[in-house]
Design an enzyme around this catalytic site. Sequence first.
Site, short mmCIF file in Angstrom:
data_model
loop_
_atom_site.label_atom_id
_atom_site.label_comp_id
_atom_site.label_asym_id
_atom_site.label_seq_id
_atom_site.Cartn_x
_atom_site.Cartn_y
_atom_site.Cartn_z
N ARG A 118 99.88 13.48 63.79
CA ARG A 118 100.91 12.67 64.30
C ARG A 118 102.23 13.17 63.60
O ARG A 118 102.20 13.38 62.52
CB ARG A 118 100.44 11.22 63.71
CG ARG A 118 99.63 10.77 64.32
CD ARG A 118 99.45 10.46 65.94
NE ARG A 118 100.33 9.66 66.48
CZ ARG A 118 100.58 9.40 67.71
NH1 ARG A 118 99.59 9.68 68.51
NH2 ARG A 118 101.48 8.51 68.25
N VAL A 119 103.14 12.93 64.35
CA VAL A 119 104.51 13.42 63.44
C VAL A 119 105.14 12.17 62.70
O VAL A 119 105.92 12.30 61.74
CB VAL A 119 105.59 13.88 64.58
CG1 VAL A 119 105.21 15.01 65.07
CG2 VAL A 119 105.98 12.75 65.75
N ASP A 120 104.41 10.94 62.80
CA ASP A 120 104.68 10.05 61.66
C ASP A 120 103.98 10.21 60.56
O ASP A 120 104.25 9.21 59.55
CB ASP A 120 104.46 8.67 62.58
CG ASP A 120 103.47 8.51 63.45
OD1 ASP A 120 102.57 9.47 63.29
OD2 ASP A 120 103.38 7.70 64.39
N ASP A 121 103.13 11.36 60.51
CA ASP A 121 102.55 11.38 58.96
C ASP A 121 103.41 12.76 58.35
O ASP A 121 102.47 13.40 57.54
CB ASP A 121 101.35 11.64 59.37
CG ASP A 121 100.47 10.48 59.64
OD1 ASP A 121 99.23 10.36 60.21
OD2 ASP A 121 100.82 9.42 59.05
#
Length: 834
Positions: free
Chosen positions: A702-705
Site C-alpha cells: 500500500r502506498v500508505d505504508d
Amino acid sequence: MGTLASGISPLPVCSSLSLGNSIRDRSNRDASGERVSNCCRFGSTGSVKENCHSSSYSPSPPSSSACRVSPSAEIKSSVSSCRSSSASGKFFSGSGFRVGSLSGSGILSLTSIRKRSGRKFAVHYMAPGPEAGFKNGRLQSAASEAELTKIQQVEAHFQQETQAVSAGQYVVEDAEHTLVEPSDEFRKTALIPSLEKYDALYKESVKDPDAFWSRIASEFYWKEKWEVNDGKIHTENFDIREGPIKVEWFKGGKTNICYNALDRHVEAGRASDIAMYWEGNEPGYDSTVTFGQLLELVCQVANYLRSLGVKKGDAVVIYMPMLVELPVAMLACARIGAIHSVVFAGFSADSLAQRILDCKPKVVLTANGVMRGAKLINLKSIVDDALAQTKKQGHAVETCLVYGNEVATKKEETAWVGERDVWWQDVIPSQASRSEVEWVDAEDPLFLLYTSGSTGKPKGVLHTTGGYMVYTATTFKHAFDYRPGDIYWCTADCGWITGHSYLTYGPLLNGATVVNFEGVPTYPDAGRCWEIVDKYKVTIFYTAPTAIRSLMRAGDEPVKKHSRKSLRMLGSVGEPINPAAWKWYYEVVGDSRCPISDTWWQTETGGFMITPVPGAFALKPGSATFPFFGVQPAIVDENGKELEGECSGYLCIKASWPSAFRTLFGDHSRYETTYFAPFKGFYFSGDGCHRDKDGYYWLTGRVDDVINVSGHRIGSAEVESALVLHPQCAEAAVVGYDHDVKGQGIYAFVTLVEGVDYSEELRKALVAKVRSQIGPFAAPDVIHWAPGLPKTRSGKIMRRILRKIAANQIDELGDVSTLADPGVVEQLIELKGK
Ligand code: 6R9
C-alpha cells in the site's frame, strides 16, 4: 504531490529494490570461488556480471546497493525478454539448453540460456552485436564461427554452474531474474499451455471486451439474455471529468448466481458429487456435503428468510464462523435476491453494530459460539451487545437466527432474547427443500462487504450479480488451471472477499469440490494443513503469505512428515509474498512441482486482476506476473502520467472489468473521490507497483505504508523483505515514527525463528542486513523483539497498532478486539525498549 488526494503517500524511491533481490544467498560464492553479486549472472569469462534494473521513475540517484551497469566487451548480461512487447518469445532447444530470441527491431540476439532439468534457474546473456546468425529464433547456418564459439563457452560455463547449484553450494538469489517454468507435465494438460495462447486471448479481451465476455457469459444460465447496444454489452465511465463514475455489465440479462452455482450442476446429474468437505477446528470433526444436499440446505434457509418477509433488495447481515452454514446463508440470500453483508466473526460488537446500522437488515444470522484453536469465542454475546446498540440508535433487528454450535457452547448456556432470537435447528430442518429462484438483473446487487479505508468509517463495497459471476468463475478456472476432479482448499474466511469469490462463488460456479476449514493452520500443531491436504487429497491449495511464513517458522519437518503428493497447484493472496517465503512454499510445500499463483486483487475488484495463468508462462518468485484477461493495468507517476516499460509508480486500472465494484453503499461520492479522483481517467488501487523489463508486475504494498526518512522514501515492505533475509528472522513488520532529525525513523518489529534468542549481536546483524540490502539510509533505528505480531484473522498486520506502540501512544491503541490474538499487544508493550 499536489495532485494526490490526502492520505496517499509518495512512492518508495526505487521499488525494483524491494522484492527483487531478496532470496538468501547461502554462501555468496560461485563454483569458481568468486563472490557472487546479488544475483546469479555469469559471463563467458567466468567473471561476475552485474545487471542494472534501475527505475525510470526514481527521482533520486540509485542507492549504494543498487545494481550498476557493467557492460562487458564480451557478453553483456541482460534480462531475458520473455514477454516484452517486442519479444518474439520463440525458443528452440539444443543439448538440454534453451536459447531465447528477441526480434524487436530486427536485431536478433541471444538473450537467455536455461537448463531445463534439475534445479530451475535462469542465467541471462546477451551476445554482442546484431547476430546475423539468428533469424526468427532459429540459429541459421550463417552463424559466424566466433558466435558459435561464444555459445559453446557459455554452455560449458553454464554446465559448471548448474552442477554447483545442484550440489547446494548456492541458491539463485535474484527473484527479479529468476524464471520458474511450469513443468512439461503441467503444461501438457494446462488449459492455457502457452504464452502465445495467453497473448492471443489477452489481446482479444482488451480489443473487444464485449465479444470476449459475451462468449464466456454464454456458458452460464441466463433466464433472459442481456441487452446489446451497438455491439456493446457494457457501459462505463472511469473519468470523473466526464460525469459520474458508472460501470454496468450484461445489463438487462436475468440470472441467479445461486442457480448457476448449485442447481445447474444438480440438473446436469451431479447431485451426488461432493461440493464441500467441512473440516472442524478439532481434528476428527468433519462432514461431507454433496451438491444435492447443499442445494437442499440453501433452499431451506431461503424459504425461512422468505417466511420472515425478506425479499429481493433487502439486506441480511451474516456474522457466522466457518461452518457449512455460512456459505449456505450467503447462497440462500443470493437465491432470493437479498443482499448479504457478511461481517467477519472476529469483529467487535461496535464494528458489527456500525455495519448493521449502515444497511439496516431485518434479520441477522449467527452462531452461539465457536472454537478457534484452543480459544472459545462467544459470538452470541457479541451479537447481543451489537443489537442492543443498534436498537438504542433506532434500528431494532427483528430476528436473530442462531446456529447452535454445540461443540463450542451449549444451548442452555446461551443468553437469549425471547421475542427476537430463534434457533436455526428449530426452524430450518422443517422447511421445504425446494425453493423458487428469484431471477435478478445482472446489475442487481449481490452483496455488500465492508473494508477499511483511510478514515474511521468502513466502506461498504457493493458488488452486483452478472459481471461478478462471470468474472470470479473465469479467474478461478484459469488462475488455478482448474479441471473437474480437482479438490480445492482455500484457507480464507467468508468474512473477507477471498472467502466470497474463491471459497464460495468462483469454485462452486465451476462445480468444484471445496474444502472449508473452521480452524487455524497451526492447531493443534504446525502439520495440520498438510494433514488436511492428505486427508482430502487436495490438489489446489490457496492461502496467505502470513500463513506460509508462520508455517515456515516451524521448519520443514511438519511438512515433510506428510505426503502432499496430491498437490498440483498452490496460490497466495493478501499481501506481497517475499521471495524467501515463495521459495519455501514452492520447494518444501510443493516439492518444486506445483506452480504458485500469486494473485493480486482487492475487495473492490471482486476477482483476480494480476495473476499467473500457470501453464502459459514462467513465474518469478514474488511477482504477481501479468494482468488477467480484460484487465488493463497502468502504472502512473504522481502527476497521473502513465509510465511505459520498466517503471515504478502507482497502480491504476484503465478500463472496467466485469466484477468491478459499482459503488460504496450509500456514498457514491466517496467512491468517486477515493478511487477515481486521485488520477483522472483511472481506477486507483492504492498500491505501489514496479514493472520489470520483462513486463512482470511486482506489487510493493500500500502506498500508505511508505516511510520518508531524510527525504528518502522507503516502503515498509522493502525493509521487511530485507530483514527476513536474515536466516534467524521469521517475520518483520516495519512502521515509521517521528524522528527529530530525519523526519521519520524506521521502527522494525521482528519475530525470530523458533529457538533463537534475542541478543545485541543479532540486533546489529539485522540492521546490517538492511544496510547491505537497501542502503544505510534504510537501516532500522529500532528493532523491537516481537514474539508475535498483531494480525487480523485474515492475516493482515494491523500497522495502526504497531505505529501507536512505536510512538509510545499506548493509551491510544484503539479497538484491539478484531485481532486474531489480542494478547500479542500486551507482550509487545512489555518488550518495548528491551
Ligand atoms: C484479496 C484481498 C487488498 C490489498 C491490496 C494489496 C494487498 C492482495 C496481493 C496483495 C501483493 C498480492 N494484496 N493480494 N499485495 N500481492 N498477491 O486481499 O483483498 O483485503 O481488499 O486487500 O491487499 O495491498 O490493495 P483486500
